[in-house]
Design an enzyme around this catalytic site. Structure first.
Site, PDB file in Angstrom:
ATOM      1  N   ASP A  18       0.697  -1.093   0.160  1.00 46.13           N
ATOM      2  CA  ASP A  18       0.064  -0.079  -0.096  1.00 46.13           C
ATOM      3  C   ASP A  18       0.833   1.194   0.012  1.00 46.13           C
ATOM      4  O   ASP A  18       2.007   1.371   0.172  1.00 46.13           O
ATOM      5  CB  ASP A  18      -1.131  -0.141   1.244  1.00 46.13           C
ATOM      6  CG  ASP A  18      -0.325   0.024   2.377  1.00 46.13           C
ATOM      7  OD1 ASP A  18       0.316   0.776   2.682  1.00 46.13           O
ATOM      8  OD2 ASP A  18      -0.693  -0.820   3.456  1.00 46.13           O
ATOM      9  N   LYS A  19       0.224   2.297  -0.169  1.00 47.04           N
ATOM     10  CA  LYS A  19       1.036   3.571  -0.662  1.00 47.04           C
ATOM     11  C   LYS A  19       2.054   4.085   0.767  1.00 47.04           C
ATOM     12  O   LYS A  19       2.867   4.345   0.505  1.00 47.04           O
ATOM     13  CB  LYS A  19      -0.145   4.742  -0.872  1.00 47.04           C
ATOM     14  CG  LYS A  19       0.821   6.067  -1.317  1.00 47.04           C
ATOM     15  CD  LYS A  19      -0.358   7.031  -1.813  1.00 47.04           C
ATOM     16  CE  LYS A  19       0.450   8.344  -2.341  1.00 47.04           C
ATOM     17  NZ  LYS A  19      -0.589   9.342  -2.595  1.00 47.04           N
TER      18      LYS A  19
END
Length: 232
Positions: free
Chosen positions: A99-100
């Site tokens: 995830d970011k």
């Protein structure tokens, strides 16, 4: 090799996408539309959507230590996408995602044939993470995390119990967790169940492949030995 594997190994798309294209009758071998399971022999001319594919002799396998803020997508319209960040001169794509907000080991390749093998849940491929949380870790927390945790699965829109896993405390605020699952934001959701918030999440391992001393934001090619182990 089978048609879907040939298409994936050429770098055109993943094996799963190749199956879809075959079912949609968009794949021909020597001018004839083929079905699932068709074997490709040396000298066969394979076309997908009218484009002639060539067998790729030297696939690309890259390990990146992804920084936070980079999004694991090939979509050019997404600012901060991983392809723009790496700026590699040939077409490659990430295997799975972080995830970011997370950082650490992610693989990029043009070999679609390995994607399903690494991501398919029933293959139980292990991935290791170093996790930092916002308050002191207790022995009970470590035991509970390892035993399986009820979390919300947004894909199935239901509560599920995660698989048992290995969890080792590193210090008061950090632990290592080794999963054979890859649910959406799984570790963050597991910690939240016990009122812990993840402040740093770093992937350090995929199968036997270790991040090691690779600096954040840097990348390197996998060695021949690492590729062999990855494909086992």
């Amino acid at each position: 090799m089978r048609g879907n594997q040939f298409i994936a190994s050429s770098g055109y798309c993943s094996r799963r996408r190749a199956d879809v294209l075959i079912r949609e009758q968009k794949v021909t071998v020597n001018g004839v539309i083929v079905g699932i399971g068709r074997m490709i022999n040396e000298g066969d001319k394979v076309k997908v959507e009218g484009r002639l594919l060539l067998a790729k002799e030297n696939a690309i396998y890259i390990m990146l230590n992804k920084p936070p803020g980079v999004t694991c997508t090939t979509a050019a319209n997404i600012e901060g996408n991983i392809i723009d960040f790496l700026n590699y001169p040939e077409r490659i794509f990430p295997v799975g995602r972080l995830d970011k907000q997370s950082e650490g080991l992610i693989l990029l390749t043009d070999d679609g044939s390995i994607v399903n093998d690494l991501l398919r849940e029933e293959n139980n491929e292990e991935k290791g993470y170093i996790v930092t949380v916002d308050k002191e870790i207790t022995a009970g927390f470590i035991t509970s995390m390892a035993g399986g945790v009820e979390i919300y699965n947004p894909r199935k829109k239901t509560i599920i119990t995660t698989k048992k896993c290995r969890v080792i405390q590193i210090d008061d605020y950090r632990f290592k967790i080794t999963l054979s699952q890859g649910l959406n934001r799984q570790i963050r959701r597991m910690c939240r169940h016990f009122q812990f918030t993840v402040t740093k999440l770093q992937r350090v391992q995929i199968k036997d492949l270790m991040l090691g001393q690779l600096e954040i934001g840097h990348w390197r090619y996998l060695t021949v030995e690492e590729v062999f182990e990855l494909k086992k």
